[in-house]
Design a protein around this motif. Sequence first.
Motif, PDB file in Angstrom:
ATOM      1  N   ALA A  76       0.836  -1.212   0.000  1.00 28.26           N
ATOM      2  CA  ALA A  76       0.000   0.000   0.000  1.00 28.26           C
ATOM      3  C   ALA A  76       0.864   1.252   0.000  1.00 28.26           C
ATOM      4  CB  ALA A  76      -0.946  -0.005   1.203  1.00 28.26           C
ATOM      5  N   VAL A  77       1.937   1.275   0.788  1.00 31.61           N
ATOM      6  CA  VAL A  77       2.762   2.484   0.797  1.00 31.61           C
ATOM      7  C   VAL A  77       3.531   2.641  -0.513  1.00 31.61           C
ATOM      8  CG1 VAL A  77       2.878   2.723   3.310  1.00 31.61           C
ATOM      9  CG2 VAL A  77       4.704   1.495   2.108  1.00 31.61           C
ATOM     10  N   ALA A  78       3.787   1.539  -1.217  1.00 36.32           N
ATOM     11  CA  ALA A  78       4.400   1.654  -2.552  1.00 36.32           C
ATOM     12  C   ALA A  78       3.479   2.440  -3.482  1.00 36.32           C
ATOM     13  CB  ALA A  78       4.702   0.270  -3.131  1.00 36.32           C
ATOM     14  N   TRP A  79       2.185   2.230  -3.346  1.00 39.43           N
ATOM     15  CA  TRP A  79       1.211   2.948  -4.176  1.00 39.43           C
ATOM     16  C   TRP A  79       1.184   4.436  -3.844  1.00 39.43           C
ATOM     17  CZ3 TRP A  79      -2.028   1.639  -8.229  1.00 39.43           C
ATOM     18  CH2 TRP A  79      -1.965   0.306  -8.643  1.00 39.43           C
ATOM     19  N   LEU A  80       1.679   4.811  -2.680  1.00 44.81           N
ATOM     20  CA  LEU A  80       1.729   6.226  -2.321  1.00 44.81           C
ATOM     21  C   LEU A  80       2.871   6.947  -3.020  1.00 44.81           C
ATOM     22  CD1 LEU A  80       1.143   5.893   1.517  1.00 44.81           C
ATOM     23  CD2 LEU A  80      -0.564   6.433  -0.246  1.00 44.81           C
ATOM     24  N   VAL A  81       3.844   6.181  -3.506  1.00 49.83           N
ATOM     25  CA  VAL A  81       5.047   6.752  -4.100  1.00 49.83           C
ATOM     26  C   VAL A  81       4.929   6.895  -5.609  1.00 49.83           C
ATOM     27  CG1 VAL A  81       7.527   6.393  -4.440  1.00 49.83           C
ATOM     28  CG2 VAL A  81       6.490   5.912  -2.226  1.00 49.83           C
ATOM     29  N   VAL A  82       4.370   5.899  -6.273  1.00 48.72           N
ATOM     30  CA  VAL A  82       4.229   5.964  -7.732  1.00 48.72           C
ATOM     31  C   VAL A  82       2.760   5.872  -8.101  1.00 48.72           C
ATOM     32  CG1 VAL A  82       6.520   5.041  -8.245  1.00 48.72           C
ATOM     33  CG2 VAL A  82       4.600   3.481  -8.065  1.00 48.72           C
ATOM     34  N   ILE A 112       6.822   4.597   5.200  1.00 48.98           N
ATOM     35  CA  ILE A 112       7.977   4.670   4.314  1.00 48.98           C
ATOM     36  C   ILE A 112       9.185   5.169   5.105  1.00 48.98           C
ATOM     37  CG2 ILE A 112       8.964   5.819   2.296  1.00 48.98           C
ATOM     38  CD1 ILE A 112       6.050   6.084   1.243  1.00 48.98           C
ATOM     39  N   LEU A 113      10.284   4.462   4.977  1.00 51.07           N
ATOM     40  CA  LEU A 113      11.541   4.910   5.566  1.00 51.07           C
ATOM     41  C   LEU A 113      12.403   5.633   4.538  1.00 51.07           C
ATOM     42  CD1 LEU A 113      12.448   1.754   7.685  1.00 51.07           C
ATOM     43  CD2 LEU A 113      11.359   3.874   8.460  1.00 51.07           C
ATOM     44  N   LYS A 114      12.446   5.095   3.310  1.00 52.00           N
ATOM     45  CA  LYS A 114      13.218   5.713   2.230  1.00 52.00           C
ATOM     46  C   LYS A 114      12.580   5.340   0.907  1.00 52.00           C
ATOM     47  CE  LYS A 114      17.548   6.119   0.008  1.00 52.00           C
ATOM     48  NZ  LYS A 114      18.752   6.578  -0.078  1.00 52.00           N
ATOM     49  N   ALA A 122      10.475   0.261   3.732  1.00 50.94           N
ATOM     50  CA  ALA A 122       9.397   0.646   4.646  1.00 50.94           C
ATOM     51  C   ALA A 122       9.364  -0.319   5.820  1.00 50.94           C
ATOM     52  CB  ALA A 122       8.055   0.652   3.919  1.00 50.94           C
ATOM     53  N   GLU A 123       8.701   0.106   6.886  1.00 51.87           N
ATOM     54  CA  GLU A 123       8.528  -0.766   8.042  1.00 51.87           C
ATOM     55  C   GLU A 123       7.052  -0.894   8.349  1.00 51.87           C
ATOM     56  OE1 GLU A 123      10.090   0.550  11.800  1.00 51.87           O
ATOM     57  OE2 GLU A 123       9.349   2.580  11.511  1.00 51.87           O
ATOM     58  N   CYS A 124       6.718  -1.979   9.021  1.00 54.95           N
ATOM     59  CA  CYS A 124       5.325  -2.228   9.377  1.00 54.95           C
ATOM     60  C   CYS A 124       5.262  -2.802  10.787  1.00 54.95           C
ATOM     61  CB  CYS A 124       4.704  -3.211   8.382  1.00 54.95           C
ATOM     62  SG  CYS A 124       2.963  -3.533   8.685  1.00 54.95           S
ATOM     63  N   HIS A 125       4.368  -2.256  11.581  1.00 53.11           N
ATOM     64  CA  HIS A 125       4.075  -2.799  12.906  1.00 53.11           C
ATOM     65  C   HIS A 125       2.707  -3.470  12.838  1.00 53.11           C
ATOM     66  CE1 HIS A 125       6.983   0.410  14.004  1.00 53.11           C
ATOM     67  NE2 HIS A 125       7.432  -0.559  14.779  1.00 53.11           N
ATOM     68  N   ILE A 126       2.631  -4.684  13.324  1.00 52.82           N
ATOM     69  CA  ILE A 126       1.352  -5.400  13.400  1.00 52.82           C
ATOM     70  C   ILE A 126       0.942  -5.457  14.862  1.00 52.82           C
ATOM     71  CG2 ILE A 126       0.120  -7.557  12.960  1.00 52.82           C
ATOM     72  CD1 ILE A 126       1.060  -6.301  10.380  1.00 52.82           C
ATOM     73  N   VAL A 138       8.094  -5.636  10.857  1.00 48.99           N
ATOM     74  CA  VAL A 138       8.572  -6.076   9.545  1.00 48.99           C
ATOM     75  C   VAL A 138       9.246  -4.897   8.854  1.00 48.99           C
ATOM     76  CG1 VAL A 138       7.894  -7.047   7.316  1.00 48.99           C
ATOM     77  CG2 VAL A 138       6.646  -7.709   9.385  1.00 48.99           C
ATOM     78  N   ILE A 139      10.429  -5.164   8.303  1.00 47.98           N
ATOM     79  CA  ILE A 139      11.101  -4.215   7.427  1.00 47.98           C
ATOM     80  C   ILE A 139      11.070  -4.833   6.038  1.00 47.98           C
ATOM     81  CG2 ILE A 139      13.280  -3.082   6.826  1.00 47.98           C
ATOM     82  CD1 ILE A 139      12.266  -1.951   9.362  1.00 47.98           C
ATOM     83  N   GLY A 140      10.621  -4.092   5.056  1.00 48.42           N
ATOM     84  CA  GLY A 140      10.527  -4.632   3.706  1.00 48.42           C
ATOM     85  C   GLY A 140      11.130  -3.700   2.680  1.00 48.42           C
ATOM     86  N   THR A 141      11.649  -4.305   1.615  1.00 45.03           N
ATOM     87  CA  THR A 141      12.174  -3.562   0.480  1.00 45.03           C
ATOM     88  C   THR A 141      11.380  -3.948  -0.741  1.00 45.03           C
ATOM     89  OG1 THR A 141      14.387  -3.596   1.460  1.00 45.03           O
ATOM     90  CG2 THR A 141      14.235  -3.053  -0.894  1.00 45.03           C
ATOM     91  N   TYR A 142      10.959  -2.960  -1.490  1.00 49.39           N
ATOM     92  CA  TYR A 142      10.229  -3.171  -2.736  1.00 49.39           C
ATOM     93  C   TYR A 142      11.033  -2.635  -3.897  1.00 49.39           C
ATOM     94  CZ  TYR A 142       5.652  -4.905  -1.380  1.00 49.39           C
ATOM     95  OH  TYR A 142       4.623  -5.693  -0.963  1.00 49.39           O
ATOM     96  N   ALA A 143      11.123  -3.412  -4.981  1.00 45.61           N
ATOM     97  CA  ALA A 143      11.647  -2.910  -6.246  1.00 45.61           C
ATOM     98  C   ALA A 143      10.510  -2.144  -6.892  1.00 45.61           C
ATOM     99  CB  ALA A 143      12.115  -4.060  -7.129  1.00 45.61           C
ATOM    100  N   MET A 144      10.785  -0.892  -7.255  1.00 41.43           N
ATOM    101  CA  MET A 144       9.736  -0.017  -7.769  1.00 41.43           C
ATOM    102  C   MET A 144       9.798   0.095  -9.277  1.00 41.43           C
ATOM    103  SD  MET A 144       8.134   0.856  -5.050  1.00 41.43           S
ATOM    104  CE  MET A 144       7.201   2.322  -5.479  1.00 41.43           C
ATOM    105  N   PRO A 145       8.617   0.137  -9.910  1.00 49.34           N
ATOM    106  CA  PRO A 145       8.583   0.368 -11.369  1.00 49.34           C
ATOM    107  C   PRO A 145       8.922   1.831 -11.645  1.00 49.34           C
ATOM    108  CG  PRO A 145       6.371   0.396 -10.492  1.00 49.34           C
ATOM    109  CD  PRO A 145       7.284   0.036  -9.347  1.00 49.34           C
ATOM    110  N   PRO A 146       9.293   2.131 -12.871  1.00 48.62           N
ATOM    111  CA  PRO A 146       9.526   3.536 -13.219  1.00 48.62           C
ATOM    112  C   PRO A 146       8.264   4.355 -12.978  1.00 48.62           C
ATOM    113  CG  PRO A 146      10.211   2.085 -15.013  1.00 48.62           C
ATOM    114  CD  PRO A 146       9.494   1.240 -14.002  1.00 48.62           C
ATOM    115  N   ALA A 147       8.430   5.576 -12.504  1.00 49.47           N
ATOM    116  CA  ALA A 147       7.269   6.453 -12.220  1.00 49.47           C
ATOM    117  C   ALA A 147       6.544   6.807 -13.498  1.00 49.47           C
ATOM    118  CB  ALA A 147       7.737   7.709 -11.511  1.00 49.47           C
TER     119      ALA A 147
END
Length: 147
Positions: A76-82, A112-114, A122-126, A138-147
Amino acid sequence: MTHTQTFPAGSGITPADFDAIMREKVPFVGDMGVITERLTDDSATLRLPFNERYLRPGNVVTGPAIFALADIALYAVAWLVVPKADLAVTTEATVHFLSGAKPGDLIAEAKILKAGRRLLIAECHIRSAVDDSLCAHVIGTYAMPPA
């Protein structure tokens, strides 16, 4: 000391938009019934409604259900970026299970952390909605598509 970081303008996606996208594009997630409660410029809050299928011996919510909720919140936070993060994918995740989640809804708070051009961290608390206990980090890394 507080640290403020400005993130790129995102898609303007609403919680209802994200829920619809999940139902349409990722049917497994749609079947889980996750509800997006809040989206800001850099964070998301989602709820996993309780389902007895998520219980494991010991009467606690199973780890795969907890991690699925965290991964969805990070997505969901990835969708906030692109504007359209369909092709964003998890490349790494570290899960720390901190306490057994009692039967009940779970709340995910992702931030989002960076946000870089190619990677989003990004990090997530459950937390348990039953007693507000922190169940996982949880700390996660996502590969992002071009904007």
